[in-house]
Design a protein around this motif. Structure first.
Motif, PDB file in Angstrom:
ATOM      1  N   MET A   1       0.851  -1.159   0.000  1.00 58.18           N
ATOM      2  CA  MET A   1       0.000   0.000   0.000  1.00 58.18           C
ATOM      3  C   MET A   1       0.904   1.231   0.000  1.00 58.18           C
ATOM      4  N   LYS A   2       0.605   2.164  -0.867  1.00 58.35           N
ATOM      5  CA  LYS A   2       1.375   3.410  -0.954  1.00 58.35           C
ATOM      6  C   LYS A   2       0.647   4.502  -0.190  1.00 58.35           C
ATOM      7  N   VAL A   3       1.369   5.131   0.735  1.00 59.06           N
ATOM      8  CA  VAL A   3       0.779   6.153   1.597  1.00 59.06           C
ATOM      9  C   VAL A   3       1.657   7.396   1.560  1.00 59.06           C
ATOM     10  N   LEU A   4       1.015   8.550   1.411  1.00 61.31           N
ATOM     11  CA  LEU A   4       1.708   9.827   1.511  1.00 61.31           C
ATOM     12  C   LEU A   4       1.205  10.541   2.755  1.00 61.31           C
ATOM     13  N   ILE A   5       2.139  10.911   3.623  1.00 58.25           N
ATOM     14  CA  ILE A   5       1.820  11.681   4.821  1.00 58.25           C
ATOM     15  C   ILE A   5       2.400  13.071   4.618  1.00 58.25           C
ATOM     16  N   ILE A   6       1.535  14.082   4.711  1.00 53.70           N
ATOM     17  CA  ILE A   6       1.984  15.465   4.591  1.00 53.70           C
ATOM     18  C   ILE A   6       1.707  16.143   5.926  1.00 53.70           C
ATOM     19  N   ASP A   7       2.775  16.402   6.677  1.00 53.58           N
ATOM     20  CA  ASP A   7       2.634  17.007   8.003  1.00 53.58           C
ATOM     21  C   ASP A   7       3.918  17.763   8.311  1.00 53.58           C
ATOM     22  N   ASP A   8       3.794  18.988   8.811  1.00 59.76           N
ATOM     23  CA  ASP A   8       4.975  19.777   9.127  1.00 59.76           C
ATOM     24  C   ASP A   8       5.648  19.333  10.430  1.00 59.76           C
ATOM     25  N   ASP A   9       5.032  18.407  11.139  1.00 57.08           N
ATOM     26  CA  ASP A   9       5.618  17.817  12.341  1.00 57.08           C
ATOM     27  C   ASP A   9       6.200  16.455  11.946  1.00 57.08           C
ATOM     28  N   LEU A  10       7.490  16.436  11.654  1.00 58.07           N
ATOM     29  CA  LEU A  10       8.132  15.226  11.148  1.00 58.07           C
ATOM     30  C   LEU A  10       8.061  14.079  12.156  1.00 58.07           C
ATOM     31  N   ILE A  11       8.152  14.378  13.431  1.00 57.77           N
ATOM     32  CA  ILE A  11       8.070  13.331  14.453  1.00 57.77           C
ATOM     33  C   ILE A  11       6.700  12.661  14.410  1.00 57.77           C
ATOM     34  N   PHE A  12       5.638  13.451  14.309  1.00 60.22           N
ATOM     35  CA  PHE A  12       4.301  12.875  14.203  1.00 60.22           C
ATOM     36  C   PHE A  12       4.152  12.063  12.922  1.00 60.22           C
ATOM     37  N   GLY A  13       4.693  12.587  11.830  1.00 56.43           N
ATOM     38  CA  GLY A  13       4.623  11.875  10.553  1.00 56.43           C
ATOM     39  C   GLY A  13       5.276  10.506  10.642  1.00 56.43           C
ATOM     40  N   LYS A  14       6.433  10.441  11.293  1.00 58.72           N
ATOM     41  CA  LYS A  14       7.120   9.154  11.452  1.00 58.72           C
ATOM     42  C   LYS A  14       6.329   8.223  12.359  1.00 58.72           C
ATOM     43  N   MET A  15       5.730   8.771  13.427  1.00 64.60           N
ATOM     44  CA  MET A  15       4.919   7.945  14.324  1.00 64.60           C
ATOM     45  C   MET A  15       3.716   7.373  13.586  1.00 64.60           C
ATOM     46  N   LEU A  16       3.069   8.190  12.758  1.00 63.10           N
ATOM     47  CA  LEU A  16       1.926   7.721  11.975  1.00 63.10           C
ATOM     48  C   LEU A  16       2.375   6.645  10.982  1.00 63.10           C
ATOM     49  N   GLY A  17       3.499   6.855  10.345  1.00 55.91           N
ATOM     50  CA  GLY A  17       4.028   5.855   9.421  1.00 55.91           C
ATOM     51  C   GLY A  17       4.312   4.535  10.119  1.00 55.91           C
ATOM     52  N   ASP A  18       4.883   4.601  11.324  1.00 53.58           N
ATOM     53  CA  ASP A  18       5.148   3.381  12.097  1.00 53.58           C
ATOM     54  C   ASP A  18       3.850   2.674  12.470  1.00 53.58           C
ATOM     55  N   LEU A  19       2.842   3.447  12.835  1.00 56.31           N
ATOM     56  CA  LEU A  19       1.542   2.875  13.197  1.00 56.31           C
ATOM     57  C   LEU A  19       0.901   2.172  11.995  1.00 56.31           C
ATOM     58  N   ILE A  20       0.972   2.806  10.838  1.00 58.09           N
ATOM     59  CA  ILE A  20       0.420   2.204   9.616  1.00 58.09           C
ATOM     60  C   ILE A  20       1.154   0.898   9.303  1.00 58.09           C
ATOM     61  N   ASN A  21       2.481   0.916   9.407  1.00 55.61           N
ATOM     62  CA  ASN A  21       3.256  -0.305   9.158  1.00 55.61           C
ATOM     63  C   ASN A  21       2.896  -1.407  10.154  1.00 55.61           C
ATOM     64  N   GLU A  22       2.665  -1.027  11.398  1.00 57.94           N
ATOM     65  CA  GLU A  22       2.303  -2.009  12.425  1.00 57.94           C
ATOM     66  C   GLU A  22       0.924  -2.609  12.158  1.00 57.94           C
ATOM     67  N   LYS A  23      -0.054  -1.772  11.849  1.00 57.79           N
ATOM     68  CA  LYS A  23      -1.430  -2.240  11.639  1.00 57.79           C
ATOM     69  C   LYS A  23      -1.596  -3.006  10.333  1.00 57.79           C
ATOM     70  N   PHE A  24      -0.783  -2.700   9.362  1.00 62.60           N
ATOM     71  CA  PHE A  24      -0.876  -3.352   8.054  1.00 62.60           C
ATOM     72  C   PHE A  24       0.420  -4.101   7.750  1.00 62.60           C
ATOM     73  N   SER A  25       0.917  -4.833   8.732  1.00 60.71           N
ATOM     74  CA  SER A  25       2.197  -5.521   8.599  1.00 60.71           C
ATOM     75  C   SER A  25       2.140  -6.669   7.594  1.00 60.71           C
ATOM     76  N   ASN A  26       0.938  -7.115   7.267  1.00 63.17           N
ATOM     77  CA  ASN A  26       0.797  -8.204   6.295  1.00 63.17           C
ATOM     78  C   ASN A  26       0.901  -7.707   4.852  1.00 63.17           C
ATOM     79  N   GLU A  27       0.995  -6.393   4.669  1.00 61.66           N
ATOM     80  CA  GLU A  27       1.111  -5.819   3.325  1.00 61.66           C
ATOM     81  C   GLU A  27       2.497  -5.210   3.138  1.00 61.66           C
ATOM     82  N   LYS A  28       2.884  -5.063   1.877  1.00 61.39           N
ATOM     83  CA  LYS A  28       4.121  -4.350   1.571  1.00 61.39           C
ATOM     84  C   LYS A  28       3.765  -2.867   1.487  1.00 61.39           C
ATOM     85  N   ASN A  29       4.255  -2.103   2.445  1.00 59.04           N
ATOM     86  CA  ASN A  29       3.891  -0.688   2.529  1.00 59.04           C
ATOM     87  C   ASN A  29       5.027   0.203   2.049  1.00 59.04           C
TER      88      ASN A  29
END
Length: 83
Positions: A1-29
């Motif tokens: 799954m291809k995801v684009l996160i646009i957020d001026d808070d890079l720390i939050f963006g990375k946390m959201l990316g980690d959460l997406i990877n965790e919840k959808f670990s069965n997919e190639k993200n």
């Protein structure tokens, strides 16, 4: 799954990316994080777009409209947080 996160808070963006990877670990993200609207390639298509509404000096809603102009079926999730 291809995801684009646009957020001026890079720390939050990375946390959201980690959460997406965790919840959808069965997919190639593929997760791309951008902190400015001007840094995105509007021609590149993603499955999901997470866009901060209040970007520093930019407007997330207008960014979403720009994306929808190029990709009518884009799945956009708007986000906002206030401290």
């Amino acid at each position: 799954m291809k995801v684009l996160i646009i957020d001026d808070d890079l720390i939050f963006g990375k946390m959201l990316g980690d959460l997406i990877n965790e919840k959808f670990s069965n997919e190639k993200n593929e997760i791309v994080i951008k902190i400015k609207v001007s840094n995105i390639d509007i021609k590149q298509k993603f499955d999901y777009y997470f866009i901060d509404i209040m970007l520093a000096g930019e407007n997330g809603i207008n960014c979403g409209k720009m994306i929808l102009d190029k990709n009518y079926f884009a799945k956009i999730i708007y986000m906002s947080s206030e401290e």
